[in-house]
Design an enzyme around this catalytic site. Structure first.
Site, mmCIF file in Angstrom:
data_model
loop_
_atom_site.group_PDB
_atom_site.id
_atom_site.type_symbol
_atom_site.label_atom_id
_atom_site.label_comp_id
_atom_site.label_asym_id
_atom_site.label_seq_id
_atom_site.Cartn_x
_atom_site.Cartn_y
_atom_site.Cartn_z
ATOM 1 N N GLU A 1 0.813 -1.214 0.000
ATOM 2 C CA GLU A 1 0.000 0.000 0.000
ATOM 3 C C GLU A 1 0.849 1.269 0.000
ATOM 4 O O GLU A 1 0.445 2.295 -0.557
ATOM 5 C CB GLU A 1 -0.951 0.010 1.196
ATOM 6 C CG GLU A 1 -2.094 -0.997 1.098
ATOM 7 C CD GLU A 1 -1.719 -2.366 1.631
ATOM 8 O OE1 GLU A 1 -0.520 -2.596 1.884
ATOM 9 O OE2 GLU A 1 -2.614 -3.210 1.789
ATOM 10 N N MET B 1 24.123 9.554 1.936
ATOM 11 C CA MET B 1 23.990 10.791 2.707
ATOM 12 C C MET B 1 24.330 10.542 4.171
ATOM 13 O O MET B 1 24.884 11.408 4.850
ATOM 14 C CB MET B 1 22.568 11.352 2.552
ATOM 15 C CG MET B 1 22.415 12.765 3.044
ATOM 16 S SD MET B 1 23.474 13.937 2.164
ATOM 17 C CE MET B 1 22.358 14.585 0.925
ATOM 18 N N PHE C 1 -10.996 -8.056 13.868
ATOM 19 C CA PHE C 1 -9.873 -8.441 13.027
ATOM 20 C C PHE C 1 -9.533 -7.304 12.066
ATOM 21 O O PHE C 1 -10.401 -6.760 11.393
ATOM 22 C CB PHE C 1 -10.225 -9.712 12.244
ATOM 23 C CG PHE C 1 -9.119 -10.131 11.300
ATOM 24 C CD1 PHE C 1 -7.868 -10.481 11.787
ATOM 25 C CD2 PHE C 1 -9.330 -10.155 9.930
ATOM 26 C CE1 PHE C 1 -6.855 -10.862 10.929
ATOM 27 C CE2 PHE C 1 -8.311 -10.531 9.064
ATOM 28 C CZ PHE C 1 -7.072 -10.878 9.562
ATOM 29 N N GLN C 2 -8.274 -6.964 11.996
ATOM 30 C CA GLN C 2 -7.765 -5.875 11.151
ATOM 31 C C GLN C 2 -8.447 -4.540 11.452
ATOM 32 O O GLN C 2 -8.636 -3.731 10.552
ATOM 33 C CB GLN C 2 -7.888 -6.230 9.664
ATOM 34 C CG GLN C 2 -6.953 -7.376 9.276
ATOM 35 C CD GLN C 2 -6.824 -7.576 7.777
ATOM 36 O OE1 GLN C 2 -7.743 -7.302 7.023
ATOM 37 N NE2 GLN C 2 -5.667 -8.069 7.350
#
Lengths: 636, 204
Positions: free
Chosen positions: A113, A545, A175-176
Site C-alpha cells: 500500500e 547521505m 480483526f484488522q
C-alpha cells in the site's frame, strides 16, 4: 454447558444457581443480548466472516441495486479519476466486487500500500490532478500512512480511501481493526469516517474539493464495510452544495490590495532583489506569470527543491537551486539580497539554515496561500495571503518595468558568482579524476539524453540532491521529489504514478541503492501493468547521505553506512525487467540509450564512486554563509 | 485575527542595508516570536461534528502549544460549538496557534480576545475538609468570596465559587489550610463586552 465463572461485569440475576446444571437455561455470552446493539454487532460479525448475504452476490450485474461501493466508483468517475492504486483486503472487498462494472476506472494492483500512496502522489505531482489510492483496514491502512504523510508535507492533492470494519464492530478490536481515523487525523488536511452509504456522495465530493482547493493536501476517507454494502439512492452533490457544506473552508485566493501596494513599493526600492520560487508556483500553474513578473522587474529567480521547474533553468533570469545543498552562488545572492520576494514557499529549515543569520540585509515579501505559513519560520515585512498566480498577475501592472541596464552591476556580480560556483561545484568530490563513475555526471547525461523533458522522480538522499542540481529542468512538473518528509523508497512507486499521469513523457526514477531496496517490490507492478519507468539506480554500496554526514559531522564513525545489495542485474532479470550496467563514464550514454529503447520498464545499474559527497553542504544549525565545499580526501 | 506577523521582528531599514563588506557581522535576523509569554484567551467557533474536539486538541499537541484550559459548549446555533482556549505564549506564537486552528476544516472562526475588554468566568467546586470547629469559619469565607455552599456534610463542605480565574485562584488559596479533599474547575469561558458578536460575525 459452561463451567467457568460468570463475567463479573454481567453478574447473573439469580444469586443461587439451581443445583442441576442441565436444568438451568444456558447463559448467553453476548453482552447485552436481546438489545438492538447486540443484534447489530452480531450481524456485523457475520458480515465480516462473509456469512451474511452479500449485497451483490449471485445477481446479474445489470440488475443489482446501487450500493455504497458503486457510489465510490461513481464519485471517482465524476472527479475525473482515470487511474487509482490499491490493494484489496477483507473489508474493502465489496468495492472490488463492483469494480468490474466500471471499466473506465483503471485499477493498478500495487505490491504494497505504501507504493500505492506514493504512486498516487507521483501521479498528482506531474498532472496537477488529485491522486487516488486505496487499501483495506488495519495493516492496509497503516501501510498507506507514510505515503499520506509524504503528501501532507509536500502539499499534494490526494484522496486516500480505506475500508474499515462494519460500524457496529468499531471499537471492539475486530480483526484488522485499527483507529486509522485517529492515526491520519494529524497528518491529513482533513479526514472522514463514513458509516452510512447515504453520506458517501457528499463526503467524497468534499474530499476531492478539499484536497485540491487552496493549499492542496491529502484527505483520507475511511469507509466501513457495511457502508460499502448498503443500498443507497443518495445523489452526488453539486459544487455549490459542496461549498455550502464546508462553511469553515474558504481559502483566500486574492492578495489584499493594501499588501500588494506595499509589496510594489518594496520591489521599486530594492537594489538587490531575489525571487524565491516554491512549490506554490507549480500548484497555481503560475510559471508563465512568474516568468513575466521576473522579466518585467528584472529580478533573478532562485528556487526551492520543490520549486524546480517554476522557471526554465536556461532562462537568463533563472539563477539556481537554493538551500542546504543548493548552489553556492544562489545562497550568496540570498545572503546579500536587500529584498526577498518569496512566492509559494515556506522558509523550511533546509532552505534557511540558521534563521538568525539568514538573509541578514533582506526585507521579505512573502506570498503564500496558507496564512499559517507567513511569519511561522521567518518574520516578514509584507505578508500576502493568496494564490501565487493571482497575486503575481495582480502585482504585475503595479510594478515599474526595470531596465536590465539599471541592474548591470548587480547582474555582473551574480554572473561572476555563478561562474565561480559552477566551476568549483562540478564533480566536487574529485571522484571523476580517478576514473570512477561520478553521480553528477550520470544525472547530467540522463537530463541531456532525455531532452530535459521527462518525468524525473528522485528518491531521498544524495541522489535527490544530484538530480536537483545537475539534471537541468526546463518544464514545470517534471521534477518529483519527496521534499518535506524525505521519504526513502519514494522514487520507484512515485515514478509509477508519474508515468501513468504523463505517458507522453519518458519517466526516470533516480534512486540510490538504499531507497531502492525499500520499495523495489513495485518492480513487479511495473511489469504487470507495463508501466515504462526507467530506473537509474545509483549504487555506491552505501547509505550515501548517512555516510557523508558521518564523515563530516560524526568524525568518520561510519556505523551502518555500508549497505550490502544484491546483484541488481539478476534481480531485474528475475522480475523480467531488462537491465543494463555502467561502471565507467564511457558506458553511461550507451546504457541510457539502451534503457530508453526498451518498450516498458528498464533498469540501469550505475556503479558509482563509493565515497562521493554532495557539495556544497550546509551543516545543520549553520547558516547559508557557512557552506562546506569540500572535505578530507576530496581535494587531496 | 488581524495582526501583522512582522511586528515582532525588528528589521534593518533597506536604506541602511547596502551589501556590507563580508567582515562586518550583520545584525542577527529576528526570529518570529521570542516575545514576552503571557496568558491568552482564544475563542473558536467550530462546526459541531464528531471529532472536532479531538482535531483541536491534536493540533495543539502536534504544534507544541500548551493548553492551560479548554472549555467546550454549544451555542445558540445547533450546528456550532464554541471553544474557549487559554494558553501561554508570546503574541506571535499564539497568533500562529490561531492560524493553525484556522487550517482545520471544521473551524469557522478564531479570535484572540486577550487584549479586548471581556467578561471572563470560571466555575469551581471545592470539597473542603470541615469539622465542627472550622465549619462556621469556612462558610464565612465562602460567603465573603461570593461563593455558595452547595453541600454540607459532617466532615466536608462543597463550595461553589465562580469568577475570573484569579478570583478562583484566590479562594482556593484561602481555603487550602483547611484541607482540600477535591477540586474541579471548568476552565475559563469568555465573552467580549459590548454589542459585537463573534457568532453574528459568522453570518457574512
Amino acid at each position: 454447558m459452561t463451567t467457568r465463572q460468570s463475567d463479573p461485569a454481567h453478574p447473573p440475576s439469580q444469586a443461587a444457581p439451581p443445583s442441576d446444571p442441565a436444568a438451568r437455561p444456558r447463559r448467553s455470552h453476548v453482552p447485552g443480548d436481546g438489545t438492538d446493539h447486540a443484534r447489530r454487532v452480531e450481524k456485523a460479525r457475520k458480515d465480516m466472516l462473509h456469512e451474511g448475504a452479500s449485497a451483490t452476490a449471485g445477481r446479474p450485474a445489470l440488475k443489482r441495486t446501487r450500493i455504497g461501493a458503486d457510489v465510490v466508483c461513481e464519485a471517482l468517475l465524476r472527479q475525473g479519476v482515470e487511474v487509482f492504486f490499491s490493494y484489496p483486503g477483507g473489508v474493502i472487498l465489496p468495492l472490488y466486487d463492483v469494480l468490474g462494472d466500471y471499466p473506465q476506472l483503471r485499477h493498478v494492483l500495487v505490491r504494497h500500500e505504501q507504493g500505492g500512496a506514493h504512486a498516487a502522489d507521483g501521479y498528482a505531482r506531474v498532472t496537477g490532478k488529485v491522486g487516488v489510492c486505496m487499501g483495506t483496514s488495519g495493516p492496509g491502512a497503516t501501510n498507506l500512512v507514510t505515503g499520506i504523510g509524504t503528501a501532507l508535507l509536500d502539499s499534494i492533492p490526494m484522496v486516500a480511501i480505506t475500508g474499515n470494519v462494519p460500524a457496529a464492530l468499531i471499537g471492539k478490536d475486530a480483526f484488522q481493526e485499527i483507529d486509522i481515523n485517529g492515526i491520519t487525523l494529524p497528518m491529513t488536511k482533513h479526514n472522514y469516517l463514513v458509516r452510512n452509504a447515504d453520506d458517501l456522495p457528499r463526503v467524497l465530493a468534499e474530499a476531492f474539493h478539499i484536497a485540491r482547493t487552496g493549499r492542496p493536501g491529502p484527505v483520507h476517507v475511511d469507509i466501513t464495510k457495511d457502508a460499502l454494502q448498503q443500498e443507497t439512492r443518495a445523489e452526488h452533490p453539486t459544487d455549490d452544495q459542496v461549498m455550502a457544506g464546508l462553511p469553515g473552508f474558504r481559502p483566500n485566493l486574492d492578495g489584499h490590495g493594501r499588501q500588494l501596494k506595499l509589496a510594489a513599493l518594496e520591489l521599486a526600492r530594492a537594489k538587490r532583489p531575489v525571487i524565491l520560487a516554491g512549490h506554490g508556483v507549480l500548484h497555481a500553474e503560475a510559471w508563465d506569470d512568474l516568468r513575466a513578473f521576473a522579466e518585467k522587474t528584472q529580478i533573478p529567480v532562485a528556487w526551492t527543491l520543490l520549486g524546480i521547474g517554476a522557471i526554465d533553468e536556461t532562462h537568463p533570469l533563472a539563477y539556481g537551486f537554493m538551500g542546504m545543498h543548493g548552489w553556492k552562488h544562489v545562497n550568496r545572492a540570498i545572503q546579500s539580497a536587500d529584498l526577498l520576494f518569496a512566492v509559494g514557499m515556506r522558509f523550511d529549515d533546509r532552505v534557511t539554515g540558521n534563521v538568525r543569520t539568514y538573509a541578514p540585509y533582506a526585507r521579505i515579501v512573502h506570498v503564500d496561500i496558507d496564512p499559517a505559513e507567513i511569519g511561522k519560520n521567518v518574520a516578514v515585512e509584507v505578508p500576502i495571503v493568496g494564490d501565487a498566480g493571482r497575486v503575481l498577475r495582480a502585482l504585475l501592472p503595479m510594478v515599474p518595468e526595470v531596465d536590465p541596464l539599471a541592474r548591470a552591476d548587480y547582474f555582473a556580480e551574480l554572473a561572476d558568482w555563478k561562474a565561480d560556483s559552477e566551476g568549483s561545484s562540478w564533480h566536487g568530490s574529485g571522484a571523476w579524476r580517478d576514473g570512477h563513475l561520478s553521480a553528477d555526471y550520470v544525472v547530467s547525461r540522463i537530463g541531456e539524453l532525455s531532452g530535459h523533458e521527462a518525468n524525473y522522480v528522485a528518491d531521498v538522499g544524495q541522489n535527490q540532491m544530484w538530480l536537483a542540481r545537475y539534471a537541468g529542468f526546463r518544464s514545470p512538473n517534471s521534477h518529483v521529489s519527496s521534499g518535506g518528509l524525505g521519504t526513502m523508497g519514494f522514487s520507484v512507486p512515485a515514478a509509477m504514478g508519474a508515468a501513468l499521469g504523463r505517458p507522453d513523457r519518458e519517466t526516470w526514477a533516480i534512486t540510490g541503492d538504499g531507497g531502492f531496496q525499500m520499495t523495489f517490490q513495485e518492480l513487479m507492478t511495473l511489469v504487470q501493468d507495463h508501466i515504462p519507468v526507467k530506473i537509474a539506480l545509483f549504487d555506491n554500496k552505501k547509505l550515501g547521505m548517512i555516510r557523508q554526514w558521518q564523515e563530516i559531522i560524526y568524525a568518520g564513525n561510519y556505523h551502518s553506512a555500508h549497505l550490502l545489495g544484491p546483484d541488481y542485474l539478476k534481480l531485474a532479470d528475475a522480475f523480467g525487467i531488462p537491465a543494463f550496467s555502467a561502471a565507467t563514464p564511457d558506458e553511461v550514454d550507451g546504457a541510457i540509450r539502451a534503457a530508453q529503447a526498451v518498450d516498458g520498464p528498464a533498469l540501469i545499474w550505475f556503479q558509482i564512486a563509493e565515497e562521493q559527497n554532495v557539495f556544497p553542504m550546509m551543516p545543520a544549525g549553520k547558516g547559508l554563509s557557512d557552506l562546506i565545499e569540500n572535505w578530507g580526501g576530496a581535494d587531496e | 485575527m488581524s495582526s501583522d506577523p512582522s511586528r515582532n521582528g525588528v528589521q534593518p531599514e533597506p536604506s541602511a542595508a547596502p551589501a556590507a563588506p563580508a567582515h562586518t557581522a550583520p545584525p542577527p535576523r529576528a526570529l518570529p516570536g521570542g516575545g514576552v509569554s503571557r496568558a491568552h484567551r482564544l475563542v473558536a467557533l467550530v462546526v459541531d461534528r464528531p471529532g472536532v474536539l479531538n482535531r483541536v486538541a491534536s493540533l495543539m499537541r502536534a504544534r507544541n502549544f500548551n493548553i492551560d484550559s479548554l472549555a467546550v459548549s454549544r451555542t445558540d446555533r445547533a450546528d456550532i460549538s464554541r471553544m474557549t482556549i487559554t494558553l501561554h505564549g508570546d503574541d506571535v506564537a499564539v497568533e500562529q496557534a490561531a492560524k493553525q486552528l484556522y487550517r482545520l476544516i471544521d473551524v469557522l472562526k478564531v479570535q484572540d480576545v486577550t487584549s479586548e475588554p471581556t467578561v471572563e468566568h470560571e466555575l469551581a467546586l471545592v470539597k473542603i475538609r470541615a469539622t465542627d470547629s472550622t465549619r462556621a469559619e469556612i462558610l464565612k469565607l465562602v460567603e465573603m468570596s461570593r461563593g455558595r455552599a452547595v453541600d454540607v456534610s459532617a466532615e466536608a463542605i462543597i463550595a461553589e465559587v465562580s469568577g475570573p480565574e484569579t478570583d478562583v485562584d484566590a479562594f482556593v488559596a484561602l481555603v487550602r489550610t483547611y484541607g482540600i479533599k477535591e477540586l474541579v474547575r471548568t476552565g475559563a469561558v469568555v465573552m467580549a463586552r459590548g454589542a459585537q458578536s463573534i457568532e453574528e460575525a459568522l453570518k457574512r
